[in-house]
Design a protein around this motif. Structure first.
Motif: not given
Length: 471
Positions: A121, A124, A206-207
């Protein structure tokens, strides 16, 4: 009897250390420990309790795994003791220890998922705040070398950060972002690895790359993937979020994938090649270095390449997609660094040329390394290959290693076979040749022989280095 039981329990604790070491080296993948236990049962060569390489590092994750292993082992012992004499139950828990560690890995998985979540998290959020252009790189091989070259090419024009070493899983990539990404970074080059379908998709969640690249598809990690088609499917997950896709067109599977993407017309496609001048970017090696082409036109020449031509072509294509002028790319190519232990060249105090290609090995890379060995040293000097062979090639491992040894016989006058894992395959490939064969238990012993015997004019290639869990 009590003495026997106590001795067996102490031996179980000691034995747990080596299987925990296997679990850590195999990235905590459930099933990996039993797989190694079966391998060494078949080979008939035991795994040492204390490692020469891949030594235990008592991280938080390993401490949790060790505690779970003890708890499960006690439970197994109690269950078996209810059915058999205590000494026999103790013996069986020792035999079943690899499966016990794998059971602990299964139990630990959701615990580690929860522990990793805050770091993902954080990473991100940091990516959203800094908002760099993300370049995602994957492939069966060539990922790290291509990443190193690309970061160097872009660095003269834009602020760039790249995931370090082989930090290519979720934990490693999150750490690279959290610790290495700073405000003002224009480009983040993210190496993405996988051992199966779904893992790269989880990274991209997230990437998410804007530019995605696949360097090659080959028989690497076939023990895990099962086939190169499954490998292609898993690697292709990196393309989902990208608006620009870069593929090595010299790879047959990637060439077909490129045709499919071109037919869909939804993404910008850049084809990279080391053979086709008419590719979007081509790097053609010759005796004087290499020629760089863009859309069929000669863009420049370089004196030497830091890695395989296809890797360089992919890196150039990504740099162009990022807006780096081709003139700057050609200028910077001559100073591009070689990734550590990927065919690094040095001269030993004895004067012998040393080629270090020990990071890993695959059939394509091994062929390139042999070609470099053939051109190294003096014409009359000895050519020496030191290798444990290639690993994780699944059902093709014996065949590929035997072929590698046969190819090596056309170049090397001396071949040093390290360890037992691929010894039979390598010796089969060398059978009937004029090569002098030497057998070494470890690479250190092979290196000691090299230092004592090679002189100026000689050349030695160290091809691959495997951890001692392979023996």
């Amino acid at each position: 009897m009590i003495v026997v039981v106590v001795a067996l329990q102490l031996l179980t604790l000691l034995d747990a250390l080596r299987w925990l070491r296997v679990a850590q080296r195999e990235h905590y993948l459930a099933g990996s420990v039993t797989r190694f236990a079966v391998r060494w049962f078949r080979v008939g060569v035991g795994l040492p309790f204390f490692g020469r390489t891949s030594k235990l590092v008592w991280t938080r994750r390993l401490r949790v795994l060790a505690a779970l292993t003890v708890v499960i082992d006690v439970g197994v012992l109690a269950a078996l003791a209810a059915l058999a004499p205590l000494w026999l139950a103790s013996l069986l828990t020792l035999v079943l220890l690899p499966a016990t560690v794998d059971g602990a890995l299964l139990v630990a998985t959701p615990i580690e998922e929860r522990a990793l979540r805050p770091f993902l998290t954080q990473a991100a959020d940091k990516l959203k705040t800094i908002a760099p252009t993300i370049v995602g790189i994957t492939g069966s091989y060539g990922k790290t070398s291509t990443k190193v070259v690309l970061a160097h090419l872009v660095n003269g024009t834009k602020s760039v950060a790249a995931s370090p070493a082989s930090f290519n899983n979720r934990a490693g990539l999150a750490r690279a972002v959290n610790e290495g990404l700073s405000p003002g970074t224009d480009v983040f080059v993210a190496e993405m690895g996988t051992y199966g379908p779904g893992e790269i998709a989880a990274l991209c969640a997230w990437c998410p790359p804007t530019i995605s690249m696949i360097t090659a598809i080959g028989p690497v990690h076939l023990e895990r993937f099962g086939s190169e088609d499954v490998t292609l499917t898993a690697k292709s997950e990196i393309l989902e979020t990208a608006s620009t896709v870069i593929l090595n067109e010299d790879d047959e599977r990637l060439a077909k994938l490129a045709d499919s993407i071109a037919a869909e017309g939804k993404k910008r496609l850049l084809r990279a090649s080391a053979t086709r001048v008419d590719a979007d970017v081509a790097v053609l090696a010759d005796d004087d270095g290499a020629r760089v082409y863009e859309n069929g036109a000669l863009a420049g020449r370089v004196a030497q390449l830091p890695t395989a031509p296809t890797n360089v072509a992919c890196a150039i294509a990504a740099a162009r997609a990022l807006g780096v002028p081709m003139a700057d790319i050609v200028t910077r190519l001559d100073s591009a660094p070689v990734a550590s232990h990927r065919l690094e060249t040095a001269t030993a105090p004895s004067g012998a040329v040393v080629l270090d290609d020990t990071f890993n090995s695959n059939p394509a890379g091994a062929r390139r390394a042999l070609a470099r060995l053939a051109s190294s040293g003096s014409p009359g000097g000895r050519k020496v290959l030191i290798t444990p062979g290639m690993i994780e090639l699944g059902p093709r491992q014996f065949e590929e290693n035997a072929k590698f040894a046969t190819d090596a016989a056309a170049v090397a006058s001396i071949v040093g076979v390290v360890g037992h894992t691929n010894r039979k395959a390598l010796l089969k490939g060398l059978a009937g040749t004029n090569v002098e064969v030497k057998k070494f238990r470890t690479r250190e012993k092979a290196a000691a022989w090299v230092r004592s015997n090679l002189t100026a004019g000689d050349a030695v290639l160290y091809e691959n280095d495997v951890p001692d869990i392979y023996r």
